[in-house]
Design an enzyme around this catalytic site. Structure first.
Site, PDB file in Angstrom:
ATOM      1  N   LYS A 173       0.863  -1.190   0.000  1.00 17.79           N
ATOM      2  CA  LYS A 173       0.000   0.000   0.000  1.00 17.79           C
ATOM      3  C   LYS A 173       0.896   1.235   0.000  1.00 17.79           C
ATOM      4  O   LYS A 173       1.489   1.607   0.997  1.00 17.79           O
ATOM      5  CB  LYS A 173      -0.907   0.026   1.237  1.00 17.79           C
ATOM      6  CG  LYS A 173      -2.117   0.893   0.967  1.00 17.79           C
ATOM      7  CD  LYS A 173      -2.544   1.910   1.985  1.00 17.79           C
ATOM      8  CE  LYS A 173      -1.688   2.970   2.497  1.00 17.79           C
ATOM      9  NZ  LYS A 173      -1.738   4.260   1.821  1.00 17.79           N
ATOM     10  N   GLY A 229       4.009   4.267  13.114  1.00 18.19           N
ATOM     11  CA  GLY A 229       4.706   3.028  13.477  1.00 18.19           C
ATOM     12  C   GLY A 229       4.148   2.449  14.772  1.00 18.19           C
ATOM     13  O   GLY A 229       3.986   1.224  14.896  1.00 18.19           O
ATOM     14  N   GLU A 246      10.766   1.189  10.000  1.00 12.73           N
ATOM     15  CA  GLU A 246      11.800   2.184   9.696  1.00 12.73           C
ATOM     16  C   GLU A 246      11.117   3.547   9.826  1.00 12.73           C
ATOM     17  O   GLU A 246      10.376   3.951   8.941  1.00 12.73           O
ATOM     18  CB  GLU A 246      12.355   1.930   8.294  1.00 12.73           C
ATOM     19  CG  GLU A 246      13.757   2.459   8.120  1.00 12.73           C
ATOM     20  CD  GLU A 246      13.751   3.885   7.630  1.00 12.73           C
ATOM     21  OE1 GLU A 246      13.678   4.789   8.496  1.00 12.73           O
ATOM     22  OE2 GLU A 246      13.797   4.100   6.422  1.00 12.73           O
ATOM     23  N   CYS A 280      14.691  10.110   5.255  1.00 10.40           N
ATOM     24  CA  CYS A 280      14.758   9.742   6.681  1.00 10.40           C
ATOM     25  C   CYS A 280      16.165   9.896   7.216  1.00 10.40           C
ATOM     26  O   CYS A 280      16.353  10.381   8.327  1.00 10.40           O
ATOM     27  CB  CYS A 280      14.199   8.345   6.907  1.00 10.40           C
ATOM     28  SG  CYS A 280      14.750   7.136   5.724  1.00 10.40           S
ATOM     29  N   GLU A 377      11.929  16.599  13.859  1.00  9.50           N
ATOM     30  CA  GLU A 377      12.338  16.337  12.474  1.00  9.50           C
ATOM     31  C   GLU A 377      11.531  17.236  11.532  1.00  9.50           C
ATOM     32  O   GLU A 377      10.312  17.058  11.418  1.00  9.50           O
ATOM     33  CB  GLU A 377      12.044  14.868  12.147  1.00  9.50           C
ATOM     34  CG  GLU A 377      12.392  14.484  10.740  1.00  9.50           C
ATOM     35  CD  GLU A 377      11.908  13.085  10.358  1.00  9.50           C
ATOM     36  OE1 GLU A 377      10.852  12.661  10.846  1.00  9.50           O
ATOM     37  OE2 GLU A 377      12.584  12.439   9.549  1.00  9.50           O
TER      38      GLU A 377
END
Ligand code: NDP
Length: 473
Positions: A173, A229, A246, A280, A377
């Site tokens: 997906k 996550g 990840e 990332c 981030e």
């Protein structure tokens, strides 16, 4: 407008509505794709389960050959895939330091070829007069892959190819923001693979959530944000799915005073800004020793002012737009917070007016740990440069961040840098470069950046379970 379909059980699925896909360089739709739902997801998982009964028993040689055929599919269709990636992500075809769509498709080919050649050998734990104990690696079954919008095709390949090579079948997906290159690749891949082995379902996060809770899926490989996550980890508990997560990174780079300022500044600029910081493992917190602090700030600012920002389809463009409006808002909010809290903007700081989601490449000096731009981030073209005086102190403070994906040490003294690198709390550390991922170097995070590794034999083994076999003599 070009239409793109899901591929389920080897055929194009047209059972749902089409939705627009936006080019972030213009803010306008350029194609439409099928918008999947839980029903299409269930069909895809059933097809993958059915296909597993034969694909899971194919020989390693057969699967190696198929993976090479997939690499050929990528190679043959490279120009089309590159253009799709540039239109849906905004990243340039070439890009800063050649980090663009060409590298994305080129990397996808390289990873596929490398992974094709990996072998899961039988390990012998004991072989004596009493017994022989063999340790075999078995495929898990159906692997669900959920991918983000920053490197859609490359990350799809990182998930899909090891899973297939190990004998699993896959339902992927992609992000609803960037589904097209993945859909097109999987349509083409289905000309090579048996029906049901590789399926793609589109839709929003609710389709991803249904995949992660599905009782007939054995493993999820996910690349994306830390909050998602965590949802996935909770949702996967029902049938004890394996996980590779990840998640976000907020990588520190620590620059020692012995570096050559000019050449290091050029490399640091690339490490921070390639793909507009939307990687990332981009360098996101830059710690520079006080002796060279102003010089590094000034040199990097020169690069920021010279770099060409624009529509990635145009020749010579080095940085494109931010991929989506929500991410642009995050970047603008962090820039405003930095301004309000004493940040000195040595380059950029503003949205670029006009169509699309463009923001100036931005460098902010004089911030410290504890300010939002350092701690969070940004996932965009804005980087804080933090001054330090003591190397041990900076290692300690930089390790206090929740993330632990990558890190780097920059120094003329490789031996010293190597020792310092070992004290950084992160899954990968580079010396005099940053974010240099490669197919034979395991890659994965610790702390809030997730767990599990991708790439090489380590990554391939994560797509298997162990079967220990005791044969009496
Ligand atoms: P998300 O984590 O929300 O999305 C990543 C993928 O997960 C997408 O395919 C998304 O689908 C899907 N998804 C969303 N919710 C669920 C769920 N509950 N269960 C299963 N799958 C789900 O990331 P965003 O795109 O929203 O980006 C947010 C932040 O994540 C960024 O600001 C950045 O910090 C970080 N990020 C990190 C990346 C990395 O490479 N590590 C890549 C991208 C973002 P859909 O998009 O269709 O909703």
């Amino acid at each position: 407008m070009q239409l793109y379909n899901m591929t389920i059980d080897g055929v194009a699925d047209k059972s749902t509505q089409y939705v627009d896909v936006i080019n972030p360089a213009t803010g306008e739709a350029f194609a439409q794709c099928q918008n999947g739902n839980v029903d299409t997801l269930n069909s895809a998982v059933s097809a993958a389960r059915k296909a597993f009964s034969t694909w899971g028993r194919t020989s390693s040689d057969e699967r190696r050959a198929k993976m090479h055929e997939l690499a050929n599919v990528l190679e043959t269709n490279m120009p089309e895939l590159m253009e799709l990636i540039t239109k849906e992500t905004g990243k340039p075809m070439g890009g800063l330091n050649n980090v663009g769509s060409g590298m994305e498709v080129g990397g996808a080919i390289a990873w596929t070829q490398y992974t094709a050649e990996l072998e899961l050998a039988v390990d012998i734990a004991q072989d004596d007069a009493d017994a022989r104990i063999e340790v075999h690696r078995k495929p898990l079954g159906v692997v669900g892959s959920i991918t983000p919008w920053n490197w859609p095709l490359m990350i799809a390949i990182w998930h899909v190819i090891p899973a297939l090579r190990a004998g699993n079948t896959v339902v992927i997906k992609p992000s609803e923001l960037t589904p097209l290159a993945t859909m097109r690749f999987i349509e083409l891949a289905n000309e090579v693979l048996p029906a049901g082995v590789l399926n793609v379902v589109t839709g929003d996060g609710s389709v991803g959530a249904a995949l992660t809770s599905h009782s007939d899926v054995n493993k999820i490989i996910f690349t994306g944000s830390t909050p998602t996550g965590k949802h996935i980890m909770a949702s996967a508990a029902g049938n004890l799915k394996r996980l590779t997560l990840e998640l976000g990174g907020n990588d520190a780079g620590i620059v020692l005073p012995d570096v050559d300022v000019k050449s290091t500044a050029a490399q640091l600029f690339g490490a921070c800004f390639h793909n507009n910081g939307q990687t990332c493992a981009a360098l996101k917190r830059l710690y520079v020793h006080e002796d060279i602090y102003e010089e590094i700030c000034a040199e990097m600012a020169e690069h920021a002012k010279k770099v060409t920002v624009g529509n990635g389809l145009e020749e010579g463009v080095e940085l494109g737009p931010i991929q989506n409006e929500k991410q642009l808002q995050i970047v603008m909010e962090l820039a405003a917070d930095a301004k309000a809290n004493g940040g000195r903007f040595v380059a950029g700081g503003n949205r670029i007016e006009g169509p699309g989601y463009f923001f100036e490449p931005t460098l902010v000096a004089d911030l410290k740990d504890g300010s939002r731009l350092v701690d969070e981030e940004p996932f965009g073209p804005i980087v804080p440069i933090i001054k330090y005086s003591d190397i041990n102190d900076v290692i300690t403070t930089s390790n206090q961040n929740d993330c632990g994906l990558g890190g780097s040490i920059w120094s003329a003294d490789i031996e010293k840098a190597t020792e310092l690198a070992k004290s950084m709390e992160c899954g990968s550390v580079w010396i005099n470069t940053h974010g240099a991922v490669q197919p034979n170097m395991p890659f994965g995070g610790i702390k809030q950046s997730g767990f599990g590794v991708e790439f090489g034999l380590y990554g391939l083994e994560e797509c298997t379970s162990i079967q220990a076999l005791r044969i009496p003599k």
